[in-house]
Design a protein around this motif. Sequence first.
Motif, PDB file in Angstrom:
ATOM      1  N   ASP A  82      24.792 -40.282  31.041  1.00 26.06           N
ATOM      2  CA  ASP A  82      23.900 -39.616  30.096  1.00 26.06           C
ATOM      3  C   ASP A  82      23.988 -40.268  28.720  1.00 26.06           C
ATOM      4  OD1 ASP A  82      22.226 -37.750  28.891  1.00 26.06           O
ATOM      5  OD2 ASP A  82      23.784 -36.221  28.714  1.00 26.06           O
ATOM      6  N   LEU A  83      25.207 -40.427  28.195  1.00 18.16           N
ATOM      7  CA  LEU A  83      25.371 -41.040  26.871  1.00 18.16           C
ATOM      8  C   LEU A  83      25.151 -42.552  26.920  1.00 18.16           C
ATOM      9  CD1 LEU A  83      26.028 -39.439  24.266  1.00 18.16           C
ATOM     10  CD2 LEU A  83      26.474 -38.187  26.368  1.00 18.16           C
ATOM     11  N   GLY A  84      25.319 -43.122  28.105  1.00 20.95           N
ATOM     12  CA  GLY A  84      25.075 -44.546  28.251  1.00 20.95           C
ATOM     13  C   GLY A  84      23.629 -44.922  27.954  1.00 20.95           C
ATOM     14  N   ARG A  85      22.720 -43.955  28.089  1.00 20.38           N
ATOM     15  CA  ARG A  85      21.309 -44.213  27.744  1.00 20.38           C
ATOM     16  C   ARG A  85      21.161 -44.563  26.273  1.00 20.38           C
ATOM     17  NH1 ARG A  85      18.064 -39.478  28.222  1.00 20.38           N
ATOM     18  NH2 ARG A  85      19.941 -38.263  27.748  1.00 20.38           N
ATOM     19  N   TRP A  86      22.143 -44.165  25.481  1.00 21.23           N
ATOM     20  CA  TRP A  86      22.112 -44.412  24.036  1.00 21.23           C
ATOM     21  C   TRP A  86      23.113 -45.502  23.636  1.00 21.23           C
ATOM     22  CZ3 TRP A  86      18.113 -42.065  21.914  1.00 21.23           C
ATOM     23  CH2 TRP A  86      17.571 -40.964  22.591  1.00 21.23           C
ATOM     24  N   ASN A  87      23.564 -46.247  24.641  1.00 20.79           N
ATOM     25  CA  ASN A  87      24.537 -47.317  24.388  1.00 20.79           C
ATOM     26  C   ASN A  87      25.775 -46.748  23.692  1.00 20.79           C
ATOM     27  OD1 ASN A  87      25.252 -49.996  24.740  1.00 20.79           O
ATOM     28  ND2 ASN A  87      24.452 -50.656  22.755  1.00 20.79           N
ATOM     29  N   ALA A  88      26.138 -45.514  24.078  1.00 21.77           N
ATOM     30  CA  ALA A  88      27.225 -44.805  23.413  1.00 21.77           C
ATOM     31  C   ALA A  88      28.367 -44.516  24.377  1.00 21.77           C
ATOM     32  CB  ALA A  88      26.711 -43.494  22.824  1.00 21.77           C
ATOM     33  N   LYS A  89      29.571 -44.702  23.876  1.00 18.56           N
ATOM     34  CA  LYS A  89      30.786 -44.342  24.607  1.00 18.56           C
ATOM     35  C   LYS A  89      31.454 -43.184  23.866  1.00 18.56           C
ATOM     36  CE  LYS A  89      35.449 -46.027  25.676  1.00 18.56           C
ATOM     37  NZ  LYS A  89      35.515 -45.364  27.001  1.00 18.56           N
ATOM     38  N   LEU A  90      31.686 -42.075  24.565  1.00 15.71           N
ATOM     39  CA  LEU A  90      32.344 -40.917  23.960  1.00 15.71           C
ATOM     40  C   LEU A  90      33.815 -41.226  23.740  1.00 15.71           C
ATOM     41  CD1 LEU A  90      30.544 -38.361  26.224  1.00 15.71           C
ATOM     42  CD2 LEU A  90      30.506 -38.230  23.727  1.00 15.71           C
ATOM     43  N   LEU A  91      34.262 -41.070  22.502  1.00 18.47           N
ATOM     44  CA  LEU A  91      35.631 -41.421  22.147  1.00 18.47           C
ATOM     45  C   LEU A  91      36.533 -40.195  22.079  1.00 18.47           C
ATOM     46  CD1 LEU A  91      37.462 -43.816  21.264  1.00 18.47           C
ATOM     47  CD2 LEU A  91      36.900 -43.202  18.895  1.00 18.47           C
ATOM     48  N   MET A  92      36.116 -39.174  21.347  1.00 18.29           N
ATOM     49  CA  MET A  92      36.939 -37.976  21.200  1.00 18.29           C
ATOM     50  C   MET A  92      36.077 -36.833  20.664  1.00 18.29           C
ATOM     51  SD  MET A  92      39.272 -38.926  17.831  1.00 18.29           S
ATOM     52  CE  MET A  92      38.511 -39.513  16.297  1.00 18.29           C
ATOM     53  N   PRO A  93      36.485 -35.593  20.932  1.00 16.39           N
ATOM     54  CA  PRO A  93      35.749 -34.448  20.400  1.00 16.39           C
ATOM     55  C   PRO A  93      36.190 -34.117  18.982  1.00 16.39           C
ATOM     56  CG  PRO A  93      37.550 -33.681  21.766  1.00 16.39           C
ATOM     57  CD  PRO A  93      37.584 -35.198  21.818  1.00 16.39           C
ATOM     58  N   SER A  94      35.485 -33.166  18.389  1.00 20.56           N
ATOM     59  CA  SER A  94      35.878 -32.571  17.102  1.00 20.56           C
ATOM     60  C   SER A  94      36.056 -31.085  17.389  1.00 20.56           C
ATOM     61  CB  SER A  94      34.795 -32.786  16.044  1.00 20.56           C
ATOM     62  OG  SER A  94      34.424 -34.143  15.953  1.00 20.56           O
ATOM     63  N   PRO A  95      37.203 -30.694  17.933  1.00 28.07           N
ATOM     64  CA  PRO A  95      37.363 -29.320  18.427  1.00 28.07           C
ATOM     65  C   PRO A  95      37.212 -28.286  17.322  1.00 28.07           C
ATOM     66  CG  PRO A  95      39.502 -30.408  18.243  1.00 28.07           C
ATOM     67  CD  PRO A  95      38.464 -31.470  18.026  1.00 28.07           C
ATOM     68  N   LEU A  96      36.403 -27.264  17.618  1.00 28.43           N
ATOM     69  CA  LEU A  96      36.129 -26.222  16.642  1.00 28.43           C
ATOM     70  C   LEU A  96      36.433 -24.854  17.238  1.00 28.43           C
ATOM     71  CD1 LEU A  96      32.746 -27.573  15.245  1.00 28.43           C
ATOM     72  CD2 LEU A  96      34.949 -27.553  14.068  1.00 28.43           C
ATOM     73  N   PRO A  97      36.882 -23.935  16.417  1.00 28.55           N
ATOM     74  CA  PRO A  97      37.127 -22.571  16.902  1.00 28.55           C
ATOM     75  C   PRO A  97      35.825 -21.827  17.128  1.00 28.55           C
ATOM     76  CG  PRO A  97      37.463 -22.678  14.538  1.00 28.55           C
ATOM     77  CD  PRO A  97      37.214 -24.090  14.996  1.00 28.55           C
ATOM     78  N   GLN A  98      35.927 -20.619  17.600  1.00 28.12           N
ATOM     79  CA  GLN A  98      34.753 -19.782  17.800  1.00 28.12           C
ATOM     80  C   GLN A  98      34.022 -19.569  16.476  1.00 28.12           C
ATOM     81  OE1 GLN A  98      33.742 -18.217  21.068  1.00 28.12           O
ATOM     82  NE2 GLN A  98      34.828 -20.140  21.389  1.00 28.12           N
ATOM     83  N   TYR A  99      32.705 -19.603  16.553  1.00 29.97           N
ATOM     84  CA  TYR A  99      31.885 -19.400  15.363  1.00 29.97           C
ATOM     85  C   TYR A  99      31.769 -17.907  15.025  1.00 29.97           C
ATOM     86  CZ  TYR A  99      30.032 -24.118  14.625  1.00 29.97           C
ATOM     87  OH  TYR A  99      29.895 -25.437  14.303  1.00 29.97           O
ATOM     88  N   ASN A 100      31.589 -17.630  13.746  1.00 36.03           N
ATOM     89  CA  ASN A 100      31.230 -16.302  13.285  1.00 36.03           C
ATOM     90  C   ASN A 100      30.218 -16.449  12.164  1.00 36.03           C
ATOM     91  OD1 ASN A 100      32.504 -13.694  14.450  1.00 36.03           O
ATOM     92  ND2 ASN A 100      34.127 -15.228  14.630  1.00 36.03           N
ATOM     93  N   ILE A 101      29.683 -15.321  11.731  1.00 32.51           N
ATOM     94  CA  ILE A 101      28.507 -15.346  10.870  1.00 32.51           C
ATOM     95  C   ILE A 101      28.802 -14.814   9.478  1.00 32.51           C
ATOM     96  CG2 ILE A 101      26.173 -14.422  10.583  1.00 32.51           C
ATOM     97  CD1 ILE A 101      25.957 -14.363  13.626  1.00 32.51           C
ATOM     98  N   VAL A 102      28.363 -15.575   8.475  1.00 31.36           N
ATOM     99  CA  VAL A 102      28.337 -15.119   7.093  1.00 31.36           C
ATOM    100  C   VAL A 102      26.890 -14.823   6.738  1.00 31.36           C
ATOM    101  CG1 VAL A 102      28.568 -15.851   4.685  1.00 31.36           C
ATOM    102  CG2 VAL A 102      30.439 -16.262   6.284  1.00 31.36           C
ATOM    103  N   GLY A 103      26.658 -13.667   6.111  1.00 28.36           N
ATOM    104  CA  GLY A 103      25.291 -13.311   5.781  1.00 28.36           C
ATOM    105  C   GLY A 103      25.160 -12.605   4.452  1.00 28.36           C
ATOM    106  N   VAL A 104      23.928 -12.351   4.068  1.00 24.38           N
ATOM    107  CA  VAL A 104      23.618 -11.629   2.832  1.00 24.38           C
ATOM    108  C   VAL A 104      22.857 -10.352   3.200  1.00 24.38           C
ATOM    109  CG1 VAL A 104      23.541 -13.716   1.429  1.00 24.38           C
ATOM    110  CG2 VAL A 104      21.452 -12.901   2.516  1.00 24.38           C
ATOM    111  N   GLY A 105      22.842  -9.415   2.274  1.00 23.24           N
ATOM    112  CA  GLY A 105      22.144  -8.156   2.522  1.00 23.24           C
ATOM    113  C   GLY A 105      23.042  -7.160   3.212  1.00 23.24           C
ATOM    114  N   ASP A 106      22.420  -6.190   3.882  1.00 22.51           N
ATOM    115  CA  ASP A 106      23.175  -5.139   4.558  1.00 22.51           C
ATOM    116  C   ASP A 106      23.969  -5.719   5.721  1.00 22.51           C
ATOM    117  OD1 ASP A 106      22.080  -3.267   2.841  1.00 22.51           O
ATOM    118  OD2 ASP A 106      20.414  -2.792   4.203  1.00 22.51           O
ATOM    119  N   ALA A 107      25.245  -5.362   5.776  1.00 17.49           N
ATOM    120  CA  ALA A 107      26.102  -5.857   6.845  1.00 17.49           C
ATOM    121  C   ALA A 107      25.781  -5.147   8.155  1.00 17.49           C
ATOM    122  CB  ALA A 107      27.569  -5.638   6.478  1.00 17.49           C
TER     123      ALA A 107
END
Length: 336
Positions: A129-154
């Motif tokens: 799949d990534l080879g279609r873009w002449n790309a080799k996957l090197l490593m991830p950028s591991p991220l924790p679970q997302y949560n939401i910041v917002g404005v207005g009424d919580a």
Amino acid sequence: MKKYLGRTAAAALLVSFAGQVAAEEWNVSLWGAPRAFTAHVEKLAELVSEKTDGEFTLNISYGGLSNNRENLDGISIGAFEMAQFCAGYHRDKNPSITVLELPFLGVSSLEQEVELSMAVYNHPATVEDLGRWNAKLLMPSPLPQYNIVGVGDAPSTLADFEGLSVRATGGIGAAMEAVGAVPTSMSATEVRQAMDSGVVKAVSFAPHAHMSFGTIENGTWWTTNLNPGTVNCPVVVNTDAFESLSDAHREALMGSVDEALDHYIANYNGATMEAWGPALKERGIEEVTFADSEIEAFKSVAAAPAAAAWIEQNSAAGLPAQELYDLVTGMIAGDN
């Protein structure tokens, strides 16, 4: 832009009679500013330079080489040798790795995120799949679970998300849509302006990005336990550039990946998360914690439908989607 035609021959001419390896410089396309999200790339550059006595250098650029949504395109044409991107920015270009962005997979740690990512990255279908873009996957950028910041009424219940405009990409966007929110996909660098102008009222990010891109400067509430999922943002290299490296330089690069990831995780779990709580308190941001019943209801309307839709769509496109999904969920179940 570097040209790789005949590069091996050119490199051979530059090798001295003493057997020394020719100097090599790679350009690396990132965005934003140095932060927890880029700590492994910064560490990788440091390690590679050390191991090669400065003969192999990674020149890191934050936005000077490409737009973050176009980093994969830049890799494909050899405009630069290494780049970071997020799968959700262009799901059609890298469908295989979007399995890692499905909502409510149940990933519990950055270490597990790395393990899952590398398993998917090394799957033959992903390599192709990534080879279609002449790309080799090197490593991830591991991220924790997302949560939401917002404005207005919580919000206090899932029903309160009805009609809320929220920046959310990939599987998180699908999850938010399932509870009536209106997800908008935009890159991280566009978020602050969109929030300031009212284009979005809420933003889904990992903690480091909420701090780095300023959502907590005008946000009034934050969800502590929504945890709908995360995004997958790999670091890739141009395949031609990788193959043109000398054995010594290739070994220095690949032999530094694990240490760079260890550094990233230690920094994220340490300094980044230690700064997160105080950053919220200093700004008086309200912490919103949903009842267990609300979280279970969220999972029931978002997780299984999103997974089924992903499998159907990508199977029709020729990917072994069920196999990739089973790989990820099987590994998670085995760790629990």
